[in-house]
Design an enzyme around this catalytic site. Structure first.
Site, PDB file in Angstrom:
ATOM      1  N   LYS A 189      92.298  12.389  36.478  1.00  0.00           N
ATOM      2  CA  LYS A 189      93.042  13.601  36.116  1.00  0.00           C
ATOM      3  C   LYS A 189      92.849  14.662  37.169  1.00  0.00           C
ATOM      4  CE  LYS A 189      95.586  15.169  32.698  1.00  0.00           C
ATOM      5  NZ  LYS A 189      96.314  14.329  31.735  1.00  0.00           N
ATOM      6  N   LYS A 230      94.158   6.579  37.155  1.00  0.00           N
ATOM      7  CA  LYS A 230      95.539   7.027  36.954  1.00  0.00           C
ATOM      8  C   LYS A 230      95.549   8.217  36.020  1.00  0.00           C
ATOM      9  CE  LYS A 230     100.105   6.299  36.832  1.00  0.00           C
ATOM     10  NZ  LYS A 230     100.247   7.726  37.252  1.00  0.00           N
TER      11      LYS A 230
END
Ligand code: GLU
Length: 429
Positions: free
Chosen positions: A121, A85
């Site tokens: 990311k 995430k």
């Protein structure tokens, strides 16, 4: 306001060398944390780099008819705990090393606030300030097509970051839903409310920082009412934070954007500045009597919040910081050397991986709401965020006190442990 006028070069940059340093310093602290927790060396070998790193080329038809090829990245640090995430940044200075470091920080944040994700990311090398609305839409959709095989609601869930917002999340969600042939709101967080966004997500990073400031002020015996606060950066985190501080009765005496800073020892008119900022957080261009970002950081104040970009407090200026508390709302604003100097000087430093974790926490709430198809009221989100942040702050503060270490190392210890344990249980190590 001060009369010193300096039009600063874009602060939101940094040399490639600095960005490599970010990855190296992150690895150094990961190593220290694993050593303190007595994990053998192979844990460091596993966690020092992302498990996966995808580089993509995205051809985009520009409005003038030419085609431009953009480079994008998606890093997935560790998915032992759950899907990865983390946000996507659009910035001309994005580098592979930076995206890798940012994905590691996301793993740490998720571990610190104890949500069932690993870190990821993304980034695209581009300057959204010089692109039209439609060019941005084409780039957002092109990026999703390019990374679609490795992302998804149970694989890797993107979100906003520097220079990306809910509109960009909406285009990306729409593109993924077309590829998936299914309406997929849980593919991405930070969406507009009407597309399954969560109440409180837009201001979540600033809300989390506000809670950390309040807790840190208690530890230092500082009363927030009347406290002098300096905020570097007037983007999503910095602007909401200035407002929250102002509403809490603190005096925001300095703010800045990429082009300069404003200072008023009697407190700035935050509502006016919020009204005048553009969508990239630029506001100082309207004023002639600005000071530099460097001068801003060294102002006499109680609480300093770097909410812009990396490498702002370094060994060059750490000795001149006059705040009692530094709370990192940005990712990576303080170098390791500067962390040591501030700590030696008795300044309480609340690290990024804790202070800015409110964003991903509410992103998690958004994803949970998407998965269950049932949406929570604003108060419910705020209440849950409050609990998570207070608990995480105190856990890390206590760890730092018990081990007599700074809060950054304490945060890394808390953040890394869960990933290491999950990797062990899975039999990876
Ligand atoms: N980009 C934000 C961060 O750095 C939020 C990530 C998310 O919500 O997933 O923490």
């Amino acid at each position: 306001m001060s009369t010193n006028s300096v039009l600063e070069k874009e602060a939101a940059t940094g040399t490639n060398e600095e960005k490599n340093n970010i990855l190296r310093s992150t690895q150094t602290v990961i190593h220290q944390a694993l050593d303190k927790l007595k994990y053998p060396e192979e844990f460091y070998e596993l966690l020092k780099e992302p498990l996966r790193m995808l580089t993509v080329k995205i051809p985009i038809r520009m409005d003038d008819g030419t085609v431009k090829i953009f480079t994008g990245y998606r890093a997935q640090h560790n998915d032992a705990v759950g899907p990865t995430k983390g946000g996507i940044r659009f910035h001309p200075e994005v580098t592979e090393e930076e995206v890798k470091a940012l994905s590691i920080w996301m793993s740490l944040k998720c571990g610190i606030v104890d949500i069932p994700y690993g870190g990821g990311k993304g980034g695209i090398i581009c300057d959204p300030r010089e692109m039209s609305f439609r060019e941005l839409e084409r780039l957002s959709r092109g990026y999703v097509r390019a990374i679609s095989q490795i992302v998804g609601p149970t694989k890797d869930i993107p979100a906003p970051d520097v220079f990306t917002n809910s509109q960009i999340m909406a285009w990306m969600m729409d593109e993924f839903s077309r590829i998936d042939e299914f309406n997929s709101p849980g593919f991405i967080t930070g969406k507009p409310l009407v597309l399954g966004g969560s109440h409180g997500r837009e201001s979540a990073t600033a809300s989390g920082v506000t809670i950390c400031i309040r807790e840190a002020a208690k530890k230092k015996g500082i009363n927030l009412e009347g406290a002098r606060v300096v905020v570097q950066g007037f983007g999503n985190a910095g602007s909401y934070l200035s407002k929250f501080m102002h509403d809490a009765g603190a005096k925001v005496i300095g703010i800045s954007d990429a082009y300069g800073a404003l200072y008023d020892p009697n407190g700035l008119d935050i509502d006016y500045l919020l009204d005048r900022r553009d969508s990239f957080g630029t506001v100082t261009k309207m004023f002639s009597n600005t000071i530099s970002n460097k001068e801003l950081l060294e102002l006499d104040c109680d609480i300093l919040v770097p909410a812009a970009i990396e490498n702002q407090i370094t060994e060059e200026n750490a000795h001149n910081i006059r705040a009692s508390i530094v709370v990192e709302a940005a990712n990576g604003p303080t170098t390791l050397e500067a962390t040591r100097i501030l700590t030696d000087r008795g300044i309480l430093l609340v690290p990024d991986v804790l202070a800015s974790a409110g964003g991903v926490t509410v992103s998690y709430f958004e994803w949970v709401q998407n998965n269950q198809g049932y949406y929570w009221a604003e108060e419910e989100v705020a209440e849950k965020l409050e609990k998570v942040m207070v608990k995480s702050f105190n856990k890390i503060y206590d760890t730092s006190q018990n081990h007599m270490i700074d809060m950054r190392l304490a945060a890394y210890m808390v953040g890394v442990r869960r990933m290491a344990e999950a990797s062990r249980f899975r039999g990876w190590i």
